[in-house]
Design an enzyme around this catalytic site. Sequence first.
Site, PDB file in Angstrom:
ATOM      1  N   GLU A 116      42.540  45.188  40.475  1.00 48.03           N
ATOM      2  CA  GLU A 116      41.634  46.341  40.612  1.00 48.03           C
ATOM      3  C   GLU A 116      40.877  46.281  41.935  1.00 48.03           C
ATOM      4  O   GLU A 116      40.689  47.307  42.594  1.00 48.03           O
ATOM      5  CB  GLU A 116      40.676  46.380  39.426  1.00 48.03           C
ATOM      6  CG  GLU A 116      41.412  46.769  38.136  1.00 48.03           C
ATOM      7  CD  GLU A 116      40.519  46.707  36.914  1.00 48.03           C
ATOM      8  OE1 GLU A 116      39.814  45.702  36.753  1.00 48.03           O
ATOM      9  OE2 GLU A 116      40.529  47.669  36.137  1.00 48.03           O
ATOM     10  N   GLU A 136      44.825  43.297  30.792  1.00 50.06           N
ATOM     11  CA  GLU A 136      43.589  43.308  29.988  1.00 50.06           C
ATOM     12  C   GLU A 136      43.827  43.563  28.510  1.00 50.06           C
ATOM     13  O   GLU A 136      43.132  43.014  27.656  1.00 50.06           O
ATOM     14  CB  GLU A 136      42.627  44.377  30.520  1.00 50.06           C
ATOM     15  CG  GLU A 136      41.916  44.019  31.816  1.00 50.06           C
ATOM     16  CD  GLU A 136      42.698  44.404  33.054  1.00 50.06           C
ATOM     17  OE1 GLU A 136      43.926  44.670  32.940  1.00 50.06           O
ATOM     18  OE2 GLU A 136      42.108  44.447  34.146  1.00 50.06           O
TER      19      GLU A 136
HETATM   20  C1  LIG Z   1      37.353  44.063  34.505  1.00 55.45           C
HETATM   21  C2  LIG Z   1      38.793  43.611  34.336  1.00 55.45           C
HETATM   22  O1  LIG Z   1      39.614  44.726  34.181  1.00 55.45           O
HETATM   23  C3  LIG Z   1      38.933  42.723  33.158  1.00 55.45           C
HETATM   24  C4  LIG Z   1      39.822  41.577  33.463  1.00 55.45           C
HETATM   25  O2  LIG Z   1      40.212  41.297  34.559  1.00 55.45           O
HETATM   26  S1  LIG Z   1      40.245  40.636  32.131  1.00 55.45           S
HETATM   27  C5  LIG Z   1      41.157  39.310  32.818  1.00 55.45           C
HETATM   28  C6  LIG Z   1      42.531  39.724  33.219  1.00 55.45           C
HETATM   29  N1  LIG Z   1      43.251  38.575  33.651  1.00 55.45           N
HETATM   30  C7  LIG Z   1      44.068  37.930  32.813  1.00 55.45           C
HETATM   31  O3  LIG Z   1      44.238  38.293  31.662  1.00 55.45           O
HETATM   32  C8  LIG Z   1      44.757  36.734  33.380  1.00 55.45           C
HETATM   33  C9  LIG Z   1      44.575  35.564  32.447  1.00 55.45           C
HETATM   34  N2  LIG Z   1      45.212  34.386  32.974  1.00 55.45           N
HETATM   35  C10 LIG Z   1      46.529  34.184  32.877  1.00 55.45           C
HETATM   36  O4  LIG Z   1      47.288  35.009  32.421  1.00 55.45           O
HETATM   37  C11 LIG Z   1      47.053  32.874  33.371  1.00 55.45           C
HETATM   38  O5  LIG Z   1      46.015  31.934  33.245  1.00 55.45           O
HETATM   39  C12 LIG Z   1      47.505  32.908  34.849  1.00 55.45           C
HETATM   40  C13 LIG Z   1      48.761  33.763  34.951  1.00 55.45           C
HETATM   41  C14 LIG Z   1      46.418  33.475  35.736  1.00 55.45           C
HETATM   42  C15 LIG Z   1      47.793  31.469  35.334  1.00 55.45           C
HETATM   43  O6  LIG Z   1      48.695  30.865  34.431  1.00 55.45           O
HETATM   44  P1  LIG Z   1      49.064  29.301  34.545  1.00 55.45           P
HETATM   45  O7  LIG Z   1      49.390  29.000  35.953  1.00 55.45           O
HETATM   46  O8  LIG Z   1      50.067  29.032  33.478  1.00 55.45           O
HETATM   47  O9  LIG Z   1      47.740  28.508  34.247  1.00 55.45           O
HETATM   48  P2  LIG Z   1      46.786  28.547  32.980  1.00 55.45           P
HETATM   49  O10 LIG Z   1      46.843  27.219  32.313  1.00 55.45           O
HETATM   50  O11 LIG Z   1      46.994  29.750  32.145  1.00 55.45           O
HETATM   51  O12 LIG Z   1      45.380  28.737  33.693  1.00 55.45           O
HETATM   52  C16 LIG Z   1      44.843  27.706  34.518  1.00 55.45           C
HETATM   53  C17 LIG Z   1      43.369  27.592  34.213  1.00 55.45           C
HETATM   54  O13 LIG Z   1      42.733  28.790  34.668  1.00 55.45           O
HETATM   55  C18 LIG Z   1      41.964  29.351  33.627  1.00 55.45           C
HETATM   56  N3  LIG Z   1      42.016  30.808  33.791  1.00 55.45           N
HETATM   57  C19 LIG Z   1      43.100  31.571  34.019  1.00 55.45           C
HETATM   58  N4  LIG Z   1      42.728  32.854  34.149  1.00 55.45           N
HETATM   59  C20 LIG Z   1      41.403  32.892  33.994  1.00 55.45           C
HETATM   60  C21 LIG Z   1      40.443  33.937  34.029  1.00 55.45           C
HETATM   61  N5  LIG Z   1      40.776  35.203  34.283  1.00 55.45           N
HETATM   62  N6  LIG Z   1      39.168  33.600  33.819  1.00 55.45           N
HETATM   63  C22 LIG Z   1      38.788  32.332  33.593  1.00 55.45           C
HETATM   64  N7  LIG Z   1      39.658  31.294  33.563  1.00 55.45           N
HETATM   65  C23 LIG Z   1      40.941  31.588  33.768  1.00 55.45           C
HETATM   66  C24 LIG Z   1      42.651  28.896  32.347  1.00 55.45           C
HETATM   67  O14 LIG Z   1      41.760  28.927  31.254  1.00 55.45           O
HETATM   68  C25 LIG Z   1      43.073  27.484  32.710  1.00 55.45           C
HETATM   69  O15 LIG Z   1      41.930  26.688  32.577  1.00 55.45           O
HETATM   70  P3  LIG Z   1      42.076  25.141  32.113  1.00 55.45           P
HETATM   71  O16 LIG Z   1      42.915  24.486  33.158  1.00 55.45           O
HETATM   72  O17 LIG Z   1      40.682  24.663  32.029  1.00 55.45           O
HETATM   73  O18 LIG Z   1      42.769  25.188  30.763  1.00 55.45           O
END
Ligand SMILES: C[C@H](O)CC(=O)SCCNC(=O)CCNC(=O)[C@H](O)C(C)(C)COP(=O)(O)OP(=O)(O)OC[C@H]1O[C@@H](n2cnc3c(N)ncnc32)[C@H](O)[C@@H]1OP(=O)(O)O
Length: 723
Positions: A116, A136
């Site tokens: 975004e 999301e």
């Molecule tokens: C206002 C907006 O529209 C609202 C939003 O943005 S909501 C958030 C949208 N973003 C997401 O859903 C992405 C969520 N994250 C993921 O899908 C995956 O973590 C990723 C693809 C970024 C990385 O995957 P991968 O490399 O396998 O590592 P993964 O183990 O999942 O994550 C690594 C670390 O980062 C953390 N992390 C990943 N994304 C995060 C996030 N958005 N916020 C906080 N922590 C996050 C994980 O909890 C993990 O922490 P840990 O090592 O303490 O367990």
Amino acid sequence: MDRGHVELDVCSDGVAIITIHNPPVNSLSVPVFLGLREKYEEALKRDDVKAIVLTGAGDKFSGGFDIISMQGFQKTNGNDSSISFVSVDLQTNMMEGSRKPSVAAIQGLALGGGLELAMCCHARLAAPKAQLGLPELQLGVIPGGGGTQRLPRLVGLPKAIEMMLTSKPVSSEEAKELGLVDAIVPAKDLISTARRWALDIANFQKPWIVSLHKTDKLEPLGEAREILKFAREQTMKRAPNLFHPLKCLDAVEEGIISGGLAGLYKESEVFRECMASDNAKALVHVFFAQRATGKVKGVTDLRLKPRSLKKVGVIGGGLMGSGIATACILNGIQVVLKEVNGDFLQAGLDRVKANLMSSVKKGKMSEERFNRTFALLKGTLDYNDFKDVDIVIEAVIEKLPLKQQIFSDLEKICPSTCVLASNTSTIDLNLISAKIDAKPRVAGAHFFSPAHVMPLFEIIRTSTTAPQVLVDLLDFGKKIKKVPVVVGNCPGFAVNRTFFPYSQAALLLVDLGLDVYRIDRIVASFGMPMGPFRLADLVGFEVGVASGMTYLEAFPDRVYKSMLFPLLMEDKRLGEKTRKGFYIYDERRKAKPDPEVRKYLEKSRSLSGIMQNNKPIQLSDEQVIEVIFFPVINEACRVLEEGVVSKASDLDIASIMGMGFPPYRGGIVFWADLIGAKHIASRLNELYRSYGNFFKPCAWLEHCAATGQPLSTSVDNMVKSRL
Ligand SMILES: C[C@H](O)CC(=O)SCCNC(=O)CCNC(=O)[C@H](O)C(C)(C)COP(=O)(O)OP(=O)(O)OC[C@H]1O[C@@H](n2cnc3c(N)ncnc32)[C@H](O)[C@@H]1OP(=O)(O)O
């Protein structure tokens, strides 16, 4: 705890580079948003800045809104206003509406709020193979930083809706084709190219595009409404219990009818509403719970490194063995599959081939990849091929002497470091390893059928299993893309044991006069993939009866002895494999209710004699759910009480990944805590008084009901852990 910061560097060419620092994924926390506002203000004020490049530190742009902060907002029920400035003030007015252009330099990933931010920039450059998406919805919220408005304007409505509803990202390459990014640039040249691009925009040599004002990709209003109507219908069919996908479509529609700014306001309102919902709380819990399963106290904190894993030995080419072999070779691990004779071996190899071919037929695997993958599998009748394996997984029939013999053979032939695992689902691992010395190398490696499809991998440790073996198995689970959960050794282990009352309660309800098809319908509407009777057909009644016997031996005081399965089996109705069980099946395995089943239900009822005054019990749908799932919660509490899992969230993930418990309910214990132990215990006590021990609440449930403590509270100090 460091929650991230933002840096600003002004280069000699007049380009300000604004960099998000918040490892590991540069998530957007409140300090990061405040930092972005501060650095943008500075860059916009400074006379020596002509243009801006926005990027993320390290090899990632941003993984989106900080999900840890999201949990904080959820505690205030969405009433925290500390980020209310983001969507309109920061992103739309300050960044997108600024008189200095911004270019996003994207590497690694730009997800959710990350994408975004990038869409507010006036151009986007991406390194090859980056992932861009709006995931999301999988967290129970909607894009809240303008995604519902800008993505449709950049890629068109159908693709934007698909990306949001499926939460699936696209690669840089696809994003370029869609118009979401303007160019793909090698990672090493990304910043320098972005700087030039930003200056070119400032000098009007490249287009200055404001995504929110774009209209060329938007369909005419009538067509857009039709697309949205279709998306709504599909969503209601696929996810009837979820309201946030529909709310997301509402926000998109508002922007299309009333303009981007109106859409942004609607989006903000819906984002807050969704964030405070139980579904979002549950899905955020699942996000962290899933990542926590790999962290096992006393194991993964010992700094042990997983040992090299090149070759796996699988013993038994039946349904489970062939599925396990498929899961391994699909992930590049060599497998040697052993059977007792040539025919069985060929059948095992054919099963693996068929598993792969089904992907080829669906167009998900090329012929070339099929050949490469299948070449990783070798069949054998001889243990000599096990001399260099790193892990062995035994998956033969559930006969203790046979398994004991196999483990004795393995101890002699396999390398002295080899992990010796059994895929048993019912036999005590201590018995399987009773006759060998290598007990520290023995563990359970329990897959769920079909093993190459189901995501859960239950790792069972005994009191003698070495931590190194668990570290190796956790690593193996990750390599074959499963979610590993480490559990203790007990009948049924964590998942099957927790869910054994599920079908039992359903059988009891039938004997109380309820219809099997009504029960299945209610349970499926609750969100399970199918009801208990359809599941029994799928698994097969012989398996159901065998596991019932295991529980009868282990927990004779709380097993409900229904005669329904034996009655059906007498007439050779064994489930889907005989095309007759509780349902009848056509050639395409489509299930249809069978009126003939009624006579078996009546017979079972008359044999049980538990129906009061011969009148069927009257229960609402909600009460049916309580009778079926509260005993499951009760067993989950016993599993916690006995320390079979080390944390309640492991059981949540196990119930979702192993049994298909709906993720948006957060898993069995999370859901129970939303209901409250007091209500659950009181309902179970009523049922216990009417129908006996099967419903008797256990000590942990009663304790939480009396004290108001959540069931998920750590029971570490109260019980002797099995882990
Ligand atoms: C206002 C907006 O529209 C609202 C939003 O943005 S909501 C958030 C949208 N973003 C997401 O859903 C992405 C969520 N994250 C993921 O899908 C995956 O973590 C990723 C693809 C970024 C990385 O995957 P991968 O490399 O396998 O590592 P993964 O183990 O999942 O994550 C690594 C670390 O980062 C953390 N992390 C990943 N994304 C995060 C996030 N958005 N916020 C906080 N922590 C996050 C994980 O909890 C993990 O922490 P840990 O090592 O303490 O367990």
